[in-house]
Scaffold this motif. Structure first.
Motif, PDB file in Angstrom:
ATOM      1  N   ARG A   1      57.662  31.257  41.777  1.00  0.00           N
ATOM      2  CA  ARG A   1      56.381  31.278  41.061  1.00  0.00           C
ATOM      3  C   ARG A   1      55.850  32.704  41.085  1.00  0.00           C
ATOM      4  NH1 ARG A   1      53.075  26.346  40.917  1.00  0.00           N
ATOM      5  NH2 ARG A   1      51.289  27.683  41.342  1.00  0.00           N
ATOM      6  N   LEU A   2      55.701  33.305  39.916  1.00  0.00           N
ATOM      7  CA  LEU A   2      55.175  34.663  39.820  1.00  0.00           C
ATOM      8  C   LEU A   2      53.659  34.587  39.670  1.00  0.00           C
ATOM      9  CD1 LEU A   2      57.776  36.280  37.373  1.00  0.00           C
ATOM     10  CD2 LEU A   2      57.917  35.955  39.866  1.00  0.00           C
ATOM     11  N   ALA A   3      52.948  35.196  40.605  1.00  0.00           N
ATOM     12  CA  ALA A   3      51.485  35.177  40.570  1.00  0.00           C
ATOM     13  C   ALA A   3      50.967  35.997  39.401  1.00  0.00           C
ATOM     14  CB  ALA A   3      50.921  35.706  41.881  1.00  0.00           C
ATOM     15  N   VAL A   4      49.853  35.571  38.828  1.00  0.00           N
ATOM     16  CA  VAL A   4      49.222  36.300  37.734  1.00  0.00           C
ATOM     17  C   VAL A   4      47.767  36.571  38.096  1.00  0.00           C
ATOM     18  CG1 VAL A   4      50.706  35.157  36.047  1.00  0.00           C
ATOM     19  CG2 VAL A   4      48.447  34.236  36.483  1.00  0.00           C
ATOM     20  N   ARG A   5      47.201  37.569  37.452  1.00  0.00           N
ATOM     21  CA  ARG A   5      45.786  37.865  37.655  1.00  0.00           C
ATOM     22  C   ARG A   5      44.990  37.143  36.575  1.00  0.00           C
ATOM     23  NH1 ARG A   5      43.919  41.759  40.552  1.00  0.00           N
ATOM     24  NH2 ARG A   5      45.889  42.885  40.441  1.00  0.00           N
ATOM     25  N   PRO A   6      44.129  36.194  36.947  1.00  0.00           N
ATOM     26  CA  PRO A   6      43.360  35.465  35.926  1.00  0.00           C
ATOM     27  C   PRO A   6      42.243  36.330  35.364  1.00  0.00           C
ATOM     28  CG  PRO A   6      42.706  34.767  38.123  1.00  0.00           C
ATOM     29  CD  PRO A   6      43.859  35.725  38.308  1.00  0.00           C
ATOM     30  N   PRO A   7      41.772  35.981  34.140  1.00  0.00           N
ATOM     31  CA  PRO A   7      42.322  34.946  33.261  1.00  0.00           C
ATOM     32  C   PRO A   7      43.631  35.405  32.627  1.00  0.00           C
ATOM     33  CG  PRO A   7      40.586  36.116  32.127  1.00  0.00           C
ATOM     34  CD  PRO A   7      40.605  36.653  33.529  1.00  0.00           C
ATOM     35  N   TYR A   8      44.428  34.437  32.236  1.00  0.00           N
ATOM     36  CA  TYR A   8      45.764  34.752  31.734  1.00  0.00           C
ATOM     37  C   TYR A   8      46.042  33.941  30.476  1.00  0.00           C
ATOM     38  CZ  TYR A   8      50.886  34.986  31.655  1.00  0.00           C
ATOM     39  OH  TYR A   8      52.185  35.157  31.278  1.00  0.00           O
ATOM     40  N   ASP A   9      46.393  34.635  29.416  1.00  0.00           N
ATOM     41  CA  ASP A   9      46.797  33.988  28.155  1.00  0.00           C
ATOM     42  C   ASP A   9      48.281  33.626  28.304  1.00  0.00           C
ATOM     43  OD1 ASP A   9      47.231  33.200  25.537  1.00  0.00           O
ATOM     44  OD2 ASP A   9      47.450  35.239  24.785  1.00  0.00           O
ATOM     45  N   PRO A  10      48.614  32.371  28.560  1.00  0.00           N
ATOM     46  CA  PRO A  10      49.977  32.028  28.961  1.00  0.00           C
ATOM     47  C   PRO A  10      51.037  32.172  27.885  1.00  0.00           C
ATOM     48  CG  PRO A  10      48.674  30.038  28.664  1.00  0.00           C
ATOM     49  CD  PRO A  10      47.739  31.191  28.533  1.00  0.00           C
ATOM     50  N   TYR A  11      50.623  32.189  26.613  1.00  0.00           N
ATOM     51  CA  TYR A  11      51.646  32.199  25.579  1.00  0.00           C
ATOM     52  C   TYR A  11      51.606  33.412  24.654  1.00  0.00           C
ATOM     53  CZ  TYR A  11      52.107  27.403  27.107  1.00  0.00           C
ATOM     54  OH  TYR A  11      52.294  26.290  27.876  1.00  0.00           O
TER      55      TYR A  11
ATOM     56  N   ASP B   1      49.436  38.668  50.499  1.00  0.00           N
ATOM     57  CA  ASP B   1      50.709  38.918  49.815  1.00  0.00           C
ATOM     58  C   ASP B   1      50.905  38.044  48.598  1.00  0.00           C
ATOM     59  OD1 ASP B   1      50.825  36.951  52.026  1.00  0.00           O
ATOM     60  OD2 ASP B   1      52.805  36.530  51.227  1.00  0.00           O
ATOM     61  N   ALA B   2      50.042  37.046  48.409  1.00  0.00           N
ATOM     62  CA  ALA B   2      50.238  36.075  47.334  1.00  0.00           C
ATOM     63  C   ALA B   2      49.449  36.400  46.076  1.00  0.00           C
ATOM     64  CB  ALA B   2      49.854  34.670  47.824  1.00  0.00           C
ATOM     65  N   VAL B   3      48.919  37.620  45.972  1.00  0.00           N
ATOM     66  CA  VAL B   3      48.154  38.010  44.787  1.00  0.00           C
ATOM     67  C   VAL B   3      48.945  39.049  44.004  1.00  0.00           C
ATOM     68  CG1 VAL B   3      45.956  37.534  45.911  1.00  0.00           C
ATOM     69  CG2 VAL B   3      46.919  39.835  46.027  1.00  0.00           C
ATOM     70  N   PRO B   4      48.667  39.191  42.710  1.00  0.00           N
ATOM     71  CA  PRO B   4      49.332  40.243  41.929  1.00  0.00           C
ATOM     72  C   PRO B   4      49.024  41.619  42.489  1.00  0.00           C
ATOM     73  CG  PRO B   4      48.215  38.668  40.497  1.00  0.00           C
ATOM     74  CD  PRO B   4      47.761  38.381  41.896  1.00  0.00           C
ATOM     75  N   GLY B   5      49.862  42.593  42.139  1.00  0.00           N
ATOM     76  CA  GLY B   5      49.639  43.951  42.595  1.00  0.00           C
ATOM     77  C   GLY B   5      48.529  44.632  41.819  1.00  0.00           C
ATOM     78  N   SER B   6      48.187  45.816  42.241  1.00  0.00           N
ATOM     79  CA  SER B   6      47.144  46.573  41.553  1.00  0.00           C
ATOM     80  C   SER B   6      47.601  46.952  40.149  1.00  0.00           C
ATOM     81  CB  SER B   6      46.801  47.836  42.340  1.00  0.00           C
ATOM     82  OG  SER B   6      45.938  48.667  41.590  1.00  0.00           O
ATOM     83  N   PRO B   7      46.789  46.684  39.137  1.00  0.00           N
ATOM     84  CA  PRO B   7      47.161  47.076  37.769  1.00  0.00           C
ATOM     85  C   PRO B   7      47.202  48.583  37.580  1.00  0.00           C
ATOM     86  CG  PRO B   7      44.905  46.262  37.828  1.00  0.00           C
ATOM     87  CD  PRO B   7      45.491  45.983  39.180  1.00  0.00           C
ATOM     88  N   GLU B   8      46.626  49.300  38.525  1.00  0.00           N
ATOM     89  CA  GLU B   8      46.569  50.759  38.410  1.00  0.00           C
ATOM     90  C   GLU B   8      47.960  51.377  38.369  1.00  0.00           C
ATOM     91  OE1 GLU B   8      44.461  54.560  40.701  1.00  0.00           O
ATOM     92  OE2 GLU B   8      44.387  52.549  41.573  1.00  0.00           O
ATOM     93  N   TRP B   9      48.911  50.784  39.107  1.00  0.00           N
ATOM     94  CA  TRP B   9      50.229  51.406  39.193  1.00  0.00           C
ATOM     95  C   TRP B   9      51.011  51.268  37.897  1.00  0.00           C
ATOM     96  CZ3 TRP B   9      48.280  53.888  42.560  1.00  0.00           C
ATOM     97  CH2 TRP B   9      47.717  53.382  43.733  1.00  0.00           C
ATOM     98  N   ASN B  10      50.685  50.309  37.064  1.00  0.00           N
ATOM     99  CA  ASN B  10      51.361  50.173  35.779  1.00  0.00           C
ATOM    100  C   ASN B  10      50.762  51.060  34.705  1.00  0.00           C
ATOM    101  OD1 ASN B  10      53.271  48.323  36.642  1.00  0.00           O
ATOM    102  ND2 ASN B  10      51.985  46.561  36.175  1.00  0.00           N
ATOM    103  N   THR B  11      49.506  51.452  34.862  1.00  0.00           N
ATOM    104  CA  THR B  11      48.847  52.256  33.824  1.00  0.00           C
ATOM    105  C   THR B  11      48.886  53.754  34.124  1.00  0.00           C
ATOM    106  OG1 THR B  11      46.697  51.915  34.905  1.00  0.00           O
ATOM    107  CG2 THR B  11      47.315  50.370  33.159  1.00  0.00           C
ATOM    108  N   ARG B  12      48.949  54.126  35.399  1.00  0.00           N
ATOM    109  CA  ARG B  12      48.961  55.548  35.742  1.00  0.00           C
ATOM    110  C   ARG B  12      50.264  56.199  35.286  1.00  0.00           C
ATOM    111  NH1 ARG B  12      46.283  56.805  41.609  1.00  0.00           N
ATOM    112  NH2 ARG B  12      47.466  58.728  41.275  1.00  0.00           N
TER     113      ARG B  12
END
Length: 496
Positions: free
Chosen positions: A202-212, A72-83
């Protein structure tokens, strides 16, 4: 991604973190489900493993969450944002809390399908129906609040969307094999449940992540009174179902620290989902950067920004109206913005509702476009929210009189998150293209961009990113809106 057994098992046996969130590993012999990178010393035998598209599907199979890898502590699937299909739209709306607020019939109504058809589509695509997906999301949201805040457990249950304390207790015990009290005592917690009157997660991110990268893009366009930026921290007002709120976002390399001040804790799920969309936290650079790097003109840029993200929005209607207003945004908004019940520093107002702007009587060509846009948003003819049909939205946008094709592409990109939208007519984009040996004319640049499909939107932001000066070391203008003064300015602007 397709759940090809051999590929999924190879990723699991090698404990590859790149696949975390893409699929779930169910182990029948232990009765648990894990993320692919679970550090368990023993990899389960292939005969004992089943792969699932979602945690909800694993839960329906009677499995509980692994206590070692915390799926539960990982980001969700990126597929749902692109579909862009009904399934993708449904997953985004469920994340926004529509099932909790309106039930499955409300979700189906927003998607213009029957509840039975929606049930069938989701079960076929992700292995779980809407109620199970919403239940899984509530459970994860509750655990996050239990473990990272000192909120009373009854308040946690309400904030996570549970209808009763009993349902809250039973669900967490079933999924996590622990009661809420046991989860809380297992970790350190803040002594103050609402530090500074806010709720920090704390919002989890999928690495690598450009923070700015995204924050700088947002900061350069910050609207005083509604947004502000200082010391690498971005803050803005949120329009949420239960009333206006604010969020403070502090990005780091492996997470984003988010502090919410909300009218009701029931809005927390929607607020988190919209901020994740705003910062594109679920995106997987391994999907799109190799495609962009295949073009020699972009190869060096992709190496420089391995954690590239695409700026989104927390309010598609606001983004659309600001796109049309352009340089007049501050003046018009200052005249019509509603004050927050409790100002939060420099955050003092909410962006005007489309209906308020649609009622303006404005004589100029820009005003005609603005009024047409506002009327379509107010009537519901144009939807730019999490469940919007992108093809329909594009058709409606193209029919707005005076709205340029480049503006339509910009809205498809940032308001609707279409990863393949490409505003080739944008001057900054064409200037950056010229600097990197790409065609400067709109037609030539559009033709070259065909190489980058279906990720042209990320290519556009990569070029924008390369063309701007970082702003993280300086503060942007964040003075509050002065409605009584700006109202006169608005009248002067429109000749009234």
């Amino acid at each position: 991604m397709d759940l090809d057994f051999e590929r999924c098992y190879q990723a699991t046996s090698s404990r590859d973190p790149r696949f975390d969130g893409w699929f779930i590993v169910g182990v029948r012999t232990t009765g648990i489900y894990c993320r692919p990178s679970c550090p368990s010393p023993v990899c389960p035998k292939p005969a004992n493993v089943t792969f699932y598209r979602t945690a909800a599907a694993a839960q329906l199979a009677g499995l509980r969450a692994c206590k070692r890898c915390r799926p539960d502590a990982v980001p969700g699937s990126p597929e749902w944002n692109t579909r862009a299909d009904v399934v993708g739209r449904a997953m985004r709306l469920i994340a926004d809390g529509v099932v909790d607020r309106e039930g499955v019939p409300g979700l189906a109504r927003q998607l213009a399908v029957s509840a039975r058809q929606l049930h069938r589509l989701l079960v076929e695509a992700v292995g779980a129906p809407p109620l199970a997906l919403a239940r899984s999301q509530r459970a994860y949201q509750a655990r996050l609040l239990v473990e990272t805040t000192g909120m009373p457990l009854g308040e946690v249950a309400f904030a996570a969307g549970f209808a009763s304390i009993r349902q809250f207790n039973d669900t967490l015990r079933e999924i996590f094999d622990a009661t809420p009290s046991q989860l809380r005592t297992a970790v350190r917690r803040h002594s103050d449940p609402h530090p500074g009157g806010g709720l920090t997660l704390r919002l989890a991110v999928r690495p690598p992540y450009d923070p700015y990268g995204v924050v700088e893009w947002l900061a350069a366009r910050a609207l005083p009174g509604i947004e502000e930026y200082a010391d690498a921290t971005y803050r803005r007002v949120l329009r949420l179902p239960g009333g206006p709120g604010t969020v403070t976002l502090r990005p780091a390399s492996d997470h984003v620290l988010a502090t919410f001040k909300l009218a009701t804790v029931a809005d927390l799920g929607a607020a988190v989902a919209r901020c994740r969309h705003l910062l594109d936290l679920d995106a997987d650079p391994a999907s799109y950067l190799p495609v962009l790097a295949a073009d020699p003109a972009l190869a060096s840029l992709t190496k420089a920004v391995p954690g590239l993200r695409l700026p989104g929005t927390v309010d598609g209607a606001e983004t659309a109206l600001r796109t049309v207003l352009g340089i007049h945004t501050r003046t018009v908004v200052a005249a019509l913005a509603d004050p927050l019940p409790s100002p939060d520093g420099g955050l003092t107002h909410t962006f005007p509702e489309p209906a308020a702007i649609a009622d303006l009587s404005l004589p100029t060509a820009t005003a005609n476009t603005l009024r047409a846009m506002a009327q379509r948003l107010a009537s519901g003819e144009l939807r730019l929210d999490e469940g919007a049909d992108r093809l329909l939205a594009r058709r409606v946008l193209l029919a707005v009189p005076g709205l340029r094709p480049g503006q339509v592409e910009d809205l498809m990109l940032h308001a609707l998150g279409d990863p393949d939208a490409f505003p080739a007519a944008d001057r900054t984009l064409r200037s950056a293209a010229k600097a990197h040996g790409l065609p400067v004319d709109t037609t030539g640049l559009t033709r070259r961009a065909d190489r980058w499909r279906p990720w042209r939107g990320y290519a556009a932001h990569l070029l924008w990113r390369a063309s701007r000066t970082p702003t993280t070391s300086r503060n942007l203008d964040s003075c509050p809106i002065q409605s009584q003064v700006a109202s006169d300015q608005c009248a002067d602007l429109w000749g009234r």
